[in-house]
Design an enzyme around this catalytic site. Structure first.
Site, PDB file in Angstrom:
ATOM      1  N   LYS A   1       0.824  -1.208   0.000  1.00 41.88           N
ATOM      2  CA  LYS A   1       0.000   0.000   0.000  1.00 41.88           C
ATOM      3  C   LYS A   1       0.856   1.255   0.000  1.00 41.88           C
ATOM      4  O   LYS A   1       0.583   2.214  -0.712  1.00 41.88           O
ATOM      5  CB  LYS A   1      -0.826   0.035   1.292  1.00 41.88           C
ATOM      6  CG  LYS A   1      -2.236  -0.378   1.135  1.00 41.88           C
ATOM      7  CD  LYS A   1      -2.957   0.009   2.414  1.00 41.88           C
ATOM      8  CE  LYS A   1      -4.268  -0.691   2.476  1.00 41.88           C
ATOM      9  NZ  LYS A   1      -5.029  -0.324   3.652  1.00 41.88           N
TER      10      LYS A   1
ATOM     11  N   ASP B   1      -8.360   2.847   3.949  1.00 44.82           N
ATOM     12  CA  ASP B   1      -8.970   1.557   4.242  1.00 44.82           C
ATOM     13  C   ASP B   1      -9.717   1.126   2.983  1.00 44.82           C
ATOM     14  O   ASP B   1     -10.394   1.933   2.337  1.00 44.82           O
ATOM     15  CB  ASP B   1      -9.909   1.621   5.446  1.00 44.82           C
ATOM     16  CG  ASP B   1      -9.986   0.241   6.108  1.00 44.82           C
ATOM     17  OD1 ASP B   1      -8.962  -0.243   6.588  1.00 44.82           O
ATOM     18  OD2 ASP B   1     -11.073  -0.358   6.119  1.00 44.82           O
TER      19      ASP B   1
ATOM     20  N   TYR C   1      -6.044  -9.143  -3.455  1.00 44.12           N
ATOM     21  CA  TYR C   1      -6.936  -9.824  -4.388  1.00 44.12           C
ATOM     22  C   TYR C   1      -6.631  -9.464  -5.854  1.00 44.12           C
ATOM     23  O   TYR C   1      -7.398  -9.837  -6.751  1.00 44.12           O
ATOM     24  CB  TYR C   1      -8.397  -9.455  -4.078  1.00 44.12           C
ATOM     25  CG  TYR C   1      -8.862  -9.870  -2.695  1.00 44.12           C
ATOM     26  CD1 TYR C   1      -9.355 -11.153  -2.452  1.00 44.12           C
ATOM     27  CD2 TYR C   1      -8.815  -8.983  -1.625  1.00 44.12           C
ATOM     28  CE1 TYR C   1      -9.786 -11.531  -1.190  1.00 44.12           C
ATOM     29  CE2 TYR C   1      -9.246  -9.352  -0.356  1.00 44.12           C
ATOM     30  CZ  TYR C   1      -9.728 -10.629  -0.147  1.00 44.12           C
ATOM     31  OH  TYR C   1     -10.160 -11.006   1.109  1.00 44.12           O
ATOM     32  N   ASP C   2      -5.544  -8.751  -6.105  1.00 44.61           N
ATOM     33  CA  ASP C   2      -5.244  -8.287  -7.472  1.00 44.61           C
ATOM     34  C   ASP C   2      -5.265  -9.400  -8.526  1.00 44.61           C
ATOM     35  O   ASP C   2      -5.771  -9.175  -9.632  1.00 44.61           O
ATOM     36  CB  ASP C   2      -3.889  -7.568  -7.515  1.00 44.61           C
ATOM     37  CG  ASP C   2      -3.985  -6.124  -7.010  1.00 44.61           C
ATOM     38  OD1 ASP C   2      -5.102  -5.638  -6.797  1.00 44.61           O
ATOM     39  OD2 ASP C   2      -2.928  -5.497  -6.829  1.00 44.61           O
TER      40      ASP C   2
HETATM   41  P1  IMP Z   1      -6.981  -2.748   4.418  1.00 45.09           P
HETATM   42  O1  IMP Z   1      -7.895  -3.143   5.536  1.00 45.09           O
HETATM   43  O2  IMP Z   1      -7.311  -1.438   3.826  1.00 45.09           O
HETATM   44  O3  IMP Z   1      -5.546  -2.865   4.791  1.00 45.09           O
HETATM   45  O4  IMP Z   1      -7.161  -3.753   3.215  1.00 45.09           O
HETATM   46  C1  IMP Z   1      -7.928  -4.900   3.307  1.00 45.09           C
HETATM   47  C2  IMP Z   1      -7.460  -5.967   2.391  1.00 45.09           C
HETATM   48  O5  IMP Z   1      -7.966  -5.664   1.108  1.00 45.09           O
HETATM   49  C3  IMP Z   1      -5.954  -6.125   2.218  1.00 45.09           C
HETATM   50  O6  IMP Z   1      -5.415  -7.012   3.129  1.00 45.09           O
HETATM   51  C4  IMP Z   1      -5.856  -6.702   0.833  1.00 45.09           C
HETATM   52  O7  IMP Z   1      -6.018  -8.087   0.883  1.00 45.09           O
HETATM   53  C5  IMP Z   1      -7.062  -6.104   0.146  1.00 45.09           C
HETATM   54  N1  IMP Z   1      -6.677  -4.950  -0.671  1.00 45.09           N
HETATM   55  C6  IMP Z   1      -6.571  -3.659  -0.307  1.00 45.09           C
HETATM   56  N2  IMP Z   1      -6.215  -2.921  -1.351  1.00 45.09           N
HETATM   57  C7  IMP Z   1      -6.077  -3.770  -2.391  1.00 45.09           C
HETATM   58  C8  IMP Z   1      -5.704  -3.594  -3.737  1.00 45.09           C
HETATM   59  O8  IMP Z   1      -5.405  -2.492  -4.222  1.00 45.09           O
HETATM   60  N3  IMP Z   1      -5.684  -4.712  -4.490  1.00 45.09           N
HETATM   61  C9  IMP Z   1      -5.992  -5.952  -4.009  1.00 45.09           C
HETATM   62  N4  IMP Z   1      -6.328  -6.171  -2.762  1.00 45.09           N
HETATM   63  C10 IMP Z   1      -6.372  -5.080  -1.950  1.00 45.09           C
END
Ligand code: IMP
Length: 220
Positions: A24, A81, A165-166
């Site tokens: 990120k 988030d 999940y990309d």
């Molecule tokens: P977070 O709670 O914002 O850190 O993100 C939640 C989860 O969403 C992360 O652990 C990733 O698995 C997924 N995620 C967040 N951003 C992306 C992205 O840009 N691409 C793919 N998966 C993402």
């Protein structure tokens, strides 16, 4: 909150990105690189406490992270988030995206669980979107922006780039998953890029004024 630091300026133009996730951090830095700020992440503040992401929505989590880090450091803080919202699963995994397959789940575990949950769902119904909320918290402001990117969840992973999940998230206009795109392309069209580009005017405003959004903080 206890205070041991007071300053009216932030001469180094430091902005904390409230994440320990290097994937990120890399994307956020790339999209904001033209602002010529000094970007810090939570890796630079090893003594800061873990922040529990216990909000009911991604907005709540983003604001909570940015507020707590700002209160601890006194520096302006930007928190992201993100949730993957799959239509046929009623918006899941959503706010639980990072721990979909369990508290200690890896990216691969989460992708596998998503494939299992979606087994048998045909393509027209495999629509999904990433929704990202950015929260900027300074001494006297809380600003949020949102970015949404629409796509489809494939039935198998494709591509080596990106994270999370990309490899499953296919973006129709480009005929590629996020993980098949060059980082430059993902950083132009993604949910995160959209939210960040909406945030840029606020950051420009913040860092072009004398008051750089500092308050007193414990760690600086
Ligand atoms: P977070 O709670 O914002 O850190 O993100 C939640 C989860 O969403 C992360 O652990 C990733 O698995 C997924 N995620 C967040 N951003 C992306 C992205 O840009 N691409 C793919 N998966 C993402």
């Amino acid at each position: 909150m206890g205070c041991s630091f007071r300053s009216a300026t932030n001469p180094k133009k430091q902005l904390i990105i409230a994440t320990r996730n290097p994937d990120k951090f890399r994307e956020i830095r790339a999209v904001l690189s033209d602002l010529k700020l000094e970007f810090l992440s939570l890796i630079d503040f090893p003594d800061l406490p873990e922040i529990e992401e216990d909000g009911q929505t991604i907005e709540e989590n983003a604001i909570k992270k940015a507020t707590e880090i700002h209160n601890h450091t006194g520096l302006p803080c930007l928190a992201d988030d993100t949730g993957l919202e799959v239509d046929s699963l009623g918006g899941a995994p959503g706010v639980y995206s990072s721990r979909y397959a369990g508290e200690t789940a890896t990216y691969a575990d989460n992708c596998r669980k998503l494939l299992e949950e979606m087994e048998g769902i045909p393509y027209p119904q495999r629509t999904a979107h990433f929704r990202c909320v950015m929260a900027l918290v300074t001494k006297n402001k809380v600003i949020t922006t949102e970015g949404v990117c629409e796509g489809y969840i494939l039935t198998q992973m494709r591509g080596q780039n990106g994270f999370g999940y990309d490899p499953l998230f296919w973006v129709e206009p480009y005929g590629k998953t996020f993980a098949e795109m060059e980082p430059e392309l993902k950083n132009r069209i993604s949910h995160r890029a959209i939210a960040l580009n909406k945030m840029k005017p606020h950051l420009l405003n913040l860092f072009s004024t004398e008051d750089f959004g500092l308050c007193s903080g414990k760690f600086k």
